[in-house]
Design an enzyme around this catalytic site. Structure first.
Site, mmCIF file in Angstrom:
data_model
loop_
_atom_site.group_PDB
_atom_site.id
_atom_site.type_symbol
_atom_site.label_atom_id
_atom_site.label_comp_id
_atom_site.label_asym_id
_atom_site.label_seq_id
_atom_site.Cartn_x
_atom_site.Cartn_y
_atom_site.Cartn_z
ATOM 1 C CE LYS A 119 5.439 46.919 -57.426
ATOM 2 N NZ LYS A 119 5.122 47.264 -58.812
ATOM 3 C CE LYS A 201 13.970 40.444 -59.147
ATOM 4 N NZ LYS A 201 12.575 40.315 -59.523
ATOM 5 C CE LYS A 204 12.958 48.798 -62.746
ATOM 6 N NZ LYS A 204 12.478 48.115 -63.925
#
Ligand code: TRP
Length: 335
Positions: A119, A201, A204
């Site tokens: 991140k 994966k 969204k």
């Protein structure tokens, strides 16, 4: 109030971040399993809103996502009479315990976390201290409720491991306060991959809308996305490392219907990809249609949502406060 929690069932807790619309991946990887756990465990499920601000959020958007995530809990069949459904920030003990835990967590332990590394690479302009200490807050979420099990996906295993380490260390230093939770690996749980790039994966945040199915997509959209799913040029419906697209579709179909890969392969033996993709699309659409209908109903009744999450917070607070006070006392605070 304590009679809602006073039974012989093992306790399970998990949380979902309210960041963006939830996908079929979240559903088959976690939420569907939460629903199945409700009868066998004493469950607590929370919307982890405090975690969401480790990356920058638009306030109006965050607010809407918190309501939406809570409404989706209800829409998939989590039952506020069976489980405690609440919003993390409503129980102040989460943030408070995370301070105690922070002072019992080493810098080096946090620096090893792979999600932090990922991140911070992704949000290079906002590597805030909260992003760094996020696993400590997650440890607080868990340890406050002394759960036996924490159902989490593979990407959260490292964080759960740290929560266990923190609990063990705290107990060694101050005396028994926390239960050391076990991960709960559901038997029927799919790791759902992108429909456009099955090496990744399903996410969204994918720029390609065809790569993921939102839980709120309508039937036509879902079927269209499955028809367009990337597969290979062979025409056999079998799981194989060199057929990641078809393997993903078999996994999705099996997870929705409760069938093993082998059973799915047998069911579609001799059929072509076109038929199979349509069957997967229709099956997923049928599973999600009532969820979307329920969602529309819950999200349009804010007063009822508020009543339910206030009630959930009250139940959660009762448990959290007991553990928090015990921890404070052991550390030497005057309470
Ligand atoms: N970090 C988890 C995620 O991103 C969400 C989460 C927060 C969580 N607190 C938790 C999961 C406690 C399990 C238990 O998916």
């Amino acid at each position: 109030m304590s009679d809602t929690v006073n039974n012989n069932k093992k306790r399970a807790l998990s949380c979902v971040q309210p960041s963006g619309v939830l996908t079929l991946g979240n559903y088959l990887g976690a939420l569907k399993n939460f629903k199945a756990m409700q009868d066998d465990f004493e469950c607590l499920f929370a919307v982890a809103d405090l975690h969401a601000i480790t990356v920058r959020q638009q306030p109006a958007n965050l607010r809407a996502q918190i309501y939406a995530t809570y409404a989706l809990f209800l829409a998939i069949g989590l039952d506020p009479d069976k489980s405690t459904l609440f919003i993390q920030s409503h129980v102040k003990e989460h943030a408070a315990l995370s301070w105690l835990l922070s002072c019992n967590t080493q810098f080096g332990e946090m620096a090893r976390m792979t999600q932090f590394k990922d991140k911070s690479a992704k949000h290079a302009d906002n590597i805030n201290v909260g992003l760094f200490s996020y696993p400590v807050l997650m440890a607080a979420d868990i340890l406050l409720y002394t759960p036996d099990f924490v159902p989490v996906g593979a990407d959260q295993k490292q964080h759960l491991e740290i929560a266990r380490d923190i609990a063990i260390r705290f107990n060694n230093n101050y005396g028994d306060v926390f239960k050391v939770p076990e991960p709960y690996i559901p038997t029927k749980c799919a790791r759902v991959m992108s429909l456009q790039n099955p090496a990744q994966k399903m996410s969204k945040s994918d720029e390609n809308q065809n790569a993921f199915v939102s839980l709120l997509d309508d039937t036509d959209t879902i079927i269209r996305k499955f028809k367009r799913a990337v597969t290979d040029s062979d025409n056999r419906i079998i799981c194989s490392d060199d057929k990641p697209g078809i393997t993903n579709l078999i996994g999705i179909y099996g997870a929705v219907c409760g069938k093993t890969n082998k059973e799915v392969e047998e069911e579609f033996e001799g059929k072509g990809y076109g038929d199979f993709k349509l069957a997967v699309g229709e099956t997923v659409a049928n599973e999600l249609a009532p969820i979307k209908a329920n969602y529309d109903k819950y999200i349009s009744d804010k007063a009822e949502l508020e009543r339910l999450f206030r009630d959930g917070a009250e139940k959660a607070r009762y448990l959290a406060n007991k553990t928090y006070r015990k921890a404070m006392k052991k550390v030497g605070f005057v309470i």
